[in-house]
Design an enzyme around this catalytic site. Structure first.
Site, short mmCIF file in Angstrom:
data_model
loop_
_atom_site.label_atom_id
_atom_site.label_comp_id
_atom_site.label_asym_id
_atom_site.label_seq_id
_atom_site.Cartn_x
_atom_site.Cartn_y
_atom_site.Cartn_z
N CYS A 1 37.83 40.54 32.77
CA CYS A 1 37.47 40.75 34.07
C CYS A 1 38.79 41.25 34.85
O CYS A 1 38.57 41.98 35.81
CB CYS A 1 37.40 39.36 34.56
SG CYS A 1 35.67 38.80 34.20
N GLU B 1 27.94 47.15 39.17
CA GLU B 1 29.10 46.23 38.91
C GLU B 1 30.19 46.73 38.05
O GLU B 1 31.01 45.97 37.59
CB GLU B 1 28.38 44.97 38.28
CG GLU B 1 27.36 44.35 38.91
CD GLU B 1 27.80 43.26 39.97
OE1 GLU B 1 28.62 42.55 39.62
OE2 GLU B 1 27.20 43.48 41.20
N HIS C 1 27.70 39.27 33.62
CA HIS C 1 28.13 40.58 33.06
C HIS C 1 28.18 40.82 31.65
O HIS C 1 28.28 39.71 30.84
CB HIS C 1 29.50 41.10 33.78
CG HIS C 1 29.63 41.16 35.15
ND1 HIS C 1 30.68 40.41 35.98
CD2 HIS C 1 28.60 41.87 35.95
CE1 HIS C 1 30.37 40.83 37.17
NE2 HIS C 1 29.37 41.44 37.17
#
Length: 446
Positions: A370, A174, A249
């Site tokens: 992000c 990720e 995450h």
């Protein structure tokens, strides 16, 4: 050589919408099928970039990917002219059209993992695009990500842009959302910190409600690819209970910068051992780790997830002081707001808190962290980035007016079936490549 951390934010694409595609991402699921405002989303992100650039931080921009992805829809069996493909998908499988239309590439923390030249065996900056194989709408991103990174960071004397790891659950990757770096100074060798949710070939705790998207095997493979020194690489497992609470995450539960780790007390499995390992490794690199651990009693995991306190940017000013960049939701949560006031008033390294309105991104589960990919560059490496991607007054104005010309101010799920949206997006992206001077970046331009 002097180096600076640059943040490359993703420019929100014209198809920004709320389709609820990300199981495990609480905000994404909660706002499924709401109407989105792509114009506001893009402007909110752009204004964050501009304000940070005005404060002296190195701020770049990464272009959106082409959406809807006709390549994906054709691969899934929809045929005919472009408009026919969209119409068939909308009628027969609207969930697949939603996946093909997602603007999720805006969250560039998931674009790649980046290791600076001070850490790598060949003295180049290394990029590994994330395969994002746990979600269909994100698994289609890595090829375009590699093309974009290869365009911006094109000089092989300075940069190495790898292919993504094979897209299998054992190598679920990720990107930088599960990676941070600690150092005395950006240009000196540092410690690279990889956080995973589960291991494919080792027994250990795993979440029960939501999937762990990052594997130990993927993190280790990226470290090996980048030629990182074993003694300067640290792996940690994220607590599976916080994954089940919506921490999909690691950047939803901790953030690091230089010698500082800002984290929740429940972020990691065997946290004290991790702190000790990081402390010893960083000490060997000439710095002392400063852990700011937020207790559950002050800010619960639920508070952290709903406010995105830890999905913040921790940035170093020229004088060495640090500033925390948070979404406005942090000021709307009483516990988090009180903690931030106490933090800024204390004697620790974080002296200021900057608050931004990123509501459109936040409703899809993406805060300040992000939206950015951190890339440490020395002077020669920065000079090698020749595209027009550094935010300044001129580029900001060009992008702001470009958004006004091309973006809708409302996009509901049913609007994804409108074939005009594809043409609007392509027209916008074609013009954007000229503004950013990145050449024929998109399939439709080739």
């Amino acid at each position: 050589m002097n180096a600076q951390e640059a943040n490359f934010d993703g420019l929100v694409g014209p198809t920004h919408n709320y389709a609820g595609l990300s199981f495990g991402n609480v905000a994404s699921l909660n706002n499924e099928k709401s109407a989105a405002n792509p114009k506001a989303a893009a402007k909110q992100g752009l204004r964050k970039m501009k304000q940070l650039a005005d404060l002296g931080f190195a701020q770049g921009v990464l272009p959106p990917q082409e959406r809807p992805s006709l390549r994906l829809l054709r691969e899934l069996g929809f045929s005919g002219k472009d408009a026919d493909v969209i119409a068939k998908a909308a009628k027969q499988a609207p969930e697949l059209l939603a996946a093909a239309s997602s603007a999720s590439a805006m969250w560039t923390a998931n674009a790649a993992t980046v290791s600076p030249s001070a850490d790598t065996s060949d003295g180049r900056v290394h990029f590994t695009p994330a395969n994002l194989c746990s979600k269909l709408h994100r698994a289609i991103e890595h090829e375009a990500t590699r093309r974009t990174l290869s365009t911006l960071f094109a000089d092989p004397a300075h940069f190495a842009v790898h292919e993504a790891l094979t897209g299998t659950p054992a190598l679920g990757d990720e990107g930088a959302a599960n990676h941070t770096r600690f150092c005395a100074e950006y240009g000196k060798p540092g410690i690279e910190f990889f956080v995973y949710g589960r291991a494919e070939y080792r027994r250990g705790p795993e979440p029960k409600r939501f999937p762990a998207r990052q594997t130990f095997e993927a993190s280790r493979a990226v470290a090996h690819r980048h030629g990182l020194a074993e003694e300067a690489t640290v792996y940690a497992q994220q607590d599976p209970d916080v994954i089940d609470a919506g921490v999909f995450h690691n950047d939803v539960i901790s953030v690091g910068n230089r010698d500082t780790l800002f984290t929740h007390e429940r972020a990691f499995v065997n946290k004290q051992a991790i702190y000790d390992t990081l402390t010893a490794a960083l000490d060997a690199r000439g710095a002392r780790l400063n852990v700011i651990e937020v207790p559950e009693a002050a800010v619960s995991v639920n508070d952290a997830v709903t406010s995105y306190l830890f999905n913040s940017q921790l940035l170093s000013r020229a004088d060495g002081s640090q500033v925390l960049v948070v979404p406005q939701e942090c000021r709307e949560n009483g516990n988090v707001a009180a903690y931030l006031d106490e933090l800024a008033a204390g004697n620790g390294p974080i002296h200021d808190v900057l608050v931004f309105d990123l509501r459109e991104s936040m409703k899809n589960g993406g805060g300040p962290a992000c939206l950015r990919l951190r890339v440490v560059l020395n002077e020669a490496e920065r000079a090698a980035v020749t595209s027009n991607v550094w935010i300044n007054d001129t580029l900001f104005t060009s992008l702001d007016t470009w958004i006004d010309r091309h973006y809708r101010d409302r996009l509901a799920p049913e609007d994804l079936a409108d074939p005009a949206l594809l043409e609007e997006s392509r027209t916008a992206l074609d013009e954007l490549t000229q503004i950013l001077r990145v050449g024929s970046l998109y399939d439709f331009q080739r």
